[in-house]
Write an enzyme that holds these catalytic residues in place. Structure first.
Site, PDB file in Angstrom:
ATOM      1  CD  GLU A 267     -58.358  13.943 -28.281  1.00 52.45           C
ATOM      2  OE1 GLU A 267     -59.054  15.035 -28.275  1.00 52.45           O
ATOM      3  OE2 GLU A 267     -57.253  13.428 -28.341  1.00 52.45           O
ATOM      4  NE  ARG A 306     -66.737  27.276 -20.560  1.00 53.75           N
ATOM      5  CZ  ARG A 306     -68.254  27.164 -21.124  1.00 53.75           C
ATOM      6  NH1 ARG A 306     -69.471  27.586 -20.229  1.00 53.75           N
ATOM      7  NH2 ARG A 306     -68.971  27.307 -21.655  1.00 53.75           N
ATOM      8  CE1 TYR A 310     -65.716  30.250 -26.486  1.00 49.67           C
ATOM      9  CE2 TYR A 310     -66.126  30.264 -23.810  1.00 49.67           C
ATOM     10  CZ  TYR A 310     -65.486  29.417 -25.351  1.00 49.67           C
ATOM     11  OH  TYR A 310     -64.139  29.937 -25.058  1.00 49.67           O
ATOM     12  CB  CYS A 336     -62.641  49.008 -16.261  1.00 49.32           C
ATOM     13  SG  CYS A 336     -62.572  49.304 -14.597  1.00 49.32           S
TER      14      CYS A 336
HETATM   15  N1  LLP Z   1     -59.586  17.322 -27.795  1.00 54.60           N
HETATM   16  C1  LLP Z   1     -59.628  18.604 -28.716  1.00 54.60           C
HETATM   17  C2  LLP Z   1     -58.995  18.031 -29.450  1.00 54.60           C
HETATM   18  C3  LLP Z   1     -59.374  19.637 -28.046  1.00 54.60           C
HETATM   19  O1  LLP Z   1     -59.537  20.708 -28.849  1.00 54.60           O
HETATM   20  C4  LLP Z   1     -60.763  19.166 -27.437  1.00 54.60           C
HETATM   21  C5  LLP Z   1     -61.486  20.866 -27.066  1.00 54.60           C
HETATM   22  C6  LLP Z   1     -61.145  18.507 -26.997  1.00 54.60           C
HETATM   23  C7  LLP Z   1     -60.607  17.477 -26.819  1.00 54.60           C
HETATM   24  C8  LLP Z   1     -62.014  18.747 -25.259  1.00 54.60           C
HETATM   25  O2  LLP Z   1     -63.484  19.346 -24.979  1.00 54.60           O
HETATM   26  P1  LLP Z   1     -64.273  19.026 -23.741  1.00 54.60           P
HETATM   27  O3  LLP Z   1     -64.538  17.434 -23.431  1.00 54.60           O
HETATM   28  O4  LLP Z   1     -63.510  19.932 -23.571  1.00 54.60           O
HETATM   29  O5  LLP Z   1     -64.768  19.860 -24.623  1.00 54.60           O
HETATM   30  N2  LLP Z   1     -63.088  26.839 -24.321  1.00 54.60           N
HETATM   31  C9  LLP Z   1     -64.270  26.695 -24.475  1.00 54.60           C
HETATM   32  C10 LLP Z   1     -63.639  25.357 -24.954  1.00 54.60           C
HETATM   33  C11 LLP Z   1     -63.050  24.822 -25.864  1.00 54.60           C
HETATM   34  C12 LLP Z   1     -62.400  23.155 -26.231  1.00 54.60           C
HETATM   35  C13 LLP Z   1     -61.090  22.969 -26.995  1.00 54.60           C
HETATM   36  N3  LLP Z   1     -60.909  21.978 -27.067  1.00 54.60           N
HETATM   37  C14 LLP Z   1     -65.497  26.400 -23.515  1.00 54.60           C
HETATM   38  O6  LLP Z   1     -65.244  26.994 -21.939  1.00 54.60           O
HETATM   39  O7  LLP Z   1     -66.752  26.225 -23.480  1.00 54.60           O
END
Ligand code: LLP
Length: 413
Positions: A267, A306, A310, A336
């Site tokens: 995924e 981001r 983070y 703001c």
């Molecule tokens: N599968 C599940 C169940 C997930 O919760 C996530 C991400 C993914 C796949 C995909 O993850 P990726 O391959 O995109 O890393 N907002 C944060 C990232 C939060 C990700 C949440 N879940 C950021 O900007 O770094």
């Protein structure tokens, strides 16, 4: 992204002319980068029954989802709103996996009604699901007792994580499944996001395969997403070919011991779209304090949260003057709040060396394709930017800029 005629160009179009046409701020995506990322990922894994589920939380623009659908991609959704969007993008319900957290009854009924595979991440939910849909097939999300991610908010495995059924609770899981005659057909795990530690990723995969081997009826194993991309020049990209070889070998070994054909699912979200996206924003004010020189721009953490959330690093280019002499600055947004700083680091404000900018210059914030627009908001009642594709000198609007009217359209007054 390339420098052409002394200007930062996206899809062979100068950032300045894109902003001239669509306004600032503006999200720009290079679609061919998304496709090549997908193909690289897909080709790296040679196991024949592999399915790639795009985690559309990274960017749920329908045009991006359609692009990936055309390549044969599936969808990982975490809300019924994402399912709705995926169906609008033309995905068949059989090609969508629903991994919602804290799933409600309404969401369960919505998925069952639409034949969408549902992935259950808690024993109490499994019990509730069993009660409602006795004797059906189900996938379960397992927390393998290890996690990894670029920030503590993005680690989704291990004892501090709210996600999944803990690996120590497998006996209880089996008991509930048998009480309700549920067939555990899928095992899923996702240990975090922004992972560059490949040995750990493979270790988690091993734990999940051991777990799956305890369930005779499992024909689907999803090892999650979470693969990171380099945001900072000090970070190395993942060697996807080597990772793919390792995943293939490990999974083939596991599959060889099973009688039934077994699907491997992954995924990726960020890996497919992060580097294909850019946020263009105009410098509208330049000021100095005794400590910093601020370049004030017309966007903020309402559009790319981001750095604020983070302390994430995003490379910033002066798209109008990429070859000018660099100077030490801080890039500040127009929201703001003092934390609205695009050069915010994990420990607070950081300075950067960026080619000396003047008011009116366009800055290009890189790696904005994932978790940019999808995490944006209307905070301070500012409309969201437009989104465009830019490719081979041609641009295409894929989402209009929001208007003031959009900001109040749901209010009853
Ligand atoms: N599968 C599940 C169940 C997930 O919760 C996530 C991400 C993914 C796949 C995909 O993850 P990726 O391959 O995109 O890393 N907002 C944060 C990232 C939060 C990700 C949440 N879940 C950021 O900007 O770094």
């Amino acid at each position: 992204m390339e420098i052409i005629n002394h200007k930062v160009s996206l899809g062979n179009i100068s950032s300045e002319s894109l902003v001239g046409k669509y306004g600032s701020p503006l999200f720009v995506y290079e679609p061919e980068q998304i496709i090549s990322r997908y193909q690289k990922f897909k080709n790296a894994i040679k196991y024949p029954h592999t399915q790639i589920y795009y985690a559309c939380k990274a960017n749920s623009n329908i045009s991006i989802m359609k692009l990936l659908k055309k390549e044969g991609c599936y969808i990982d959704a975490v809300s019924t709103g994402e399912i709705y969007t995926a169906l609008k993008a033309g995905f068949s319900s059989f090609n969508i996996l629903y991994t919602g957290d804290n799933i409600t009854d309404d969401e369960m009924f919505y998925c069952v009604d639409k034949n969408i595979r549902i992935n259950i991440g808690s024993l109490s939910l499994l019990e509730r699901y069993g009660n409602r849909f006795r004797g059906t097939d189900v996938t379960v999300r397992i927390n393998p007792n290890i996690g990894s991610g670029h920030h503590s908010h993005c680690i989704t495995g291990g004892p501090e994580s709210k996600f999944g059924i803990y690996i120590h609770d497998i006996d209880e899981l089996k008991k509930i499944a048998s009480n309700y005659r549920l067939r555990i057909r899928g095992i899923h795990s996702h240990i975090g996001s922004g992972i560059l530690d490949i040995p750990l990723y493979l270790e988690a995969m091993g734990i999940i395969l051991d777990c799956a081997s305890q369930f005779e009826e499992v024909n689907f194993v999803d090892i999650g997403g979470g693969l990171g991309v380099p945001y900072h020049h000090k970070e190395e990209p993942i060697d996807i070919e080597i990772l793919g070889e390792n995943i293939t070998k490990k999974f083939q070994n596991f599959a060889d011991k099973r009688d039934e054909k077994i699907t491997l699912a992954l995924e990726p979200g960020r890996f497919l779209v992060a580097e294909a996206g850019f946020l263009l924003t105009k410098v509208v004010s330049i000021k100095k304090t005794p400590k910093y020189k601020f370049l004030g721009v017309d966007s903020g953490f309402n559009h790319l949260p981001r750095p604020f959330i983070y302390g994430s690093y995003h490379r910033i280019l002066n798209a109008s003057r990429p070859e000018a002499e660099p100077e030490e600055i801080v890039v500040s947004g127009n929201i703001c709040e003092s934390g609205d700083i695009f050069t915010q680091g994990k420990e607070g404000i950081e300075t950067r060396y960026i080619p000396k900018a003047r008011e009116g210059d366009i800055l290009c914030i890189c790696n904005a394709g994932a978790y940019g627009y999808s995490m944006s908001s209307n905070y301070n009642n500012r409309p969201r930017p437009a989104e465009v594709f830019a490719e081979n000198g041609k641009d295409k609007l894929i989402r209009k800029r929001e208007t003031f009217e959009d900001l109040i359209s749901n209010q009853v007054y």
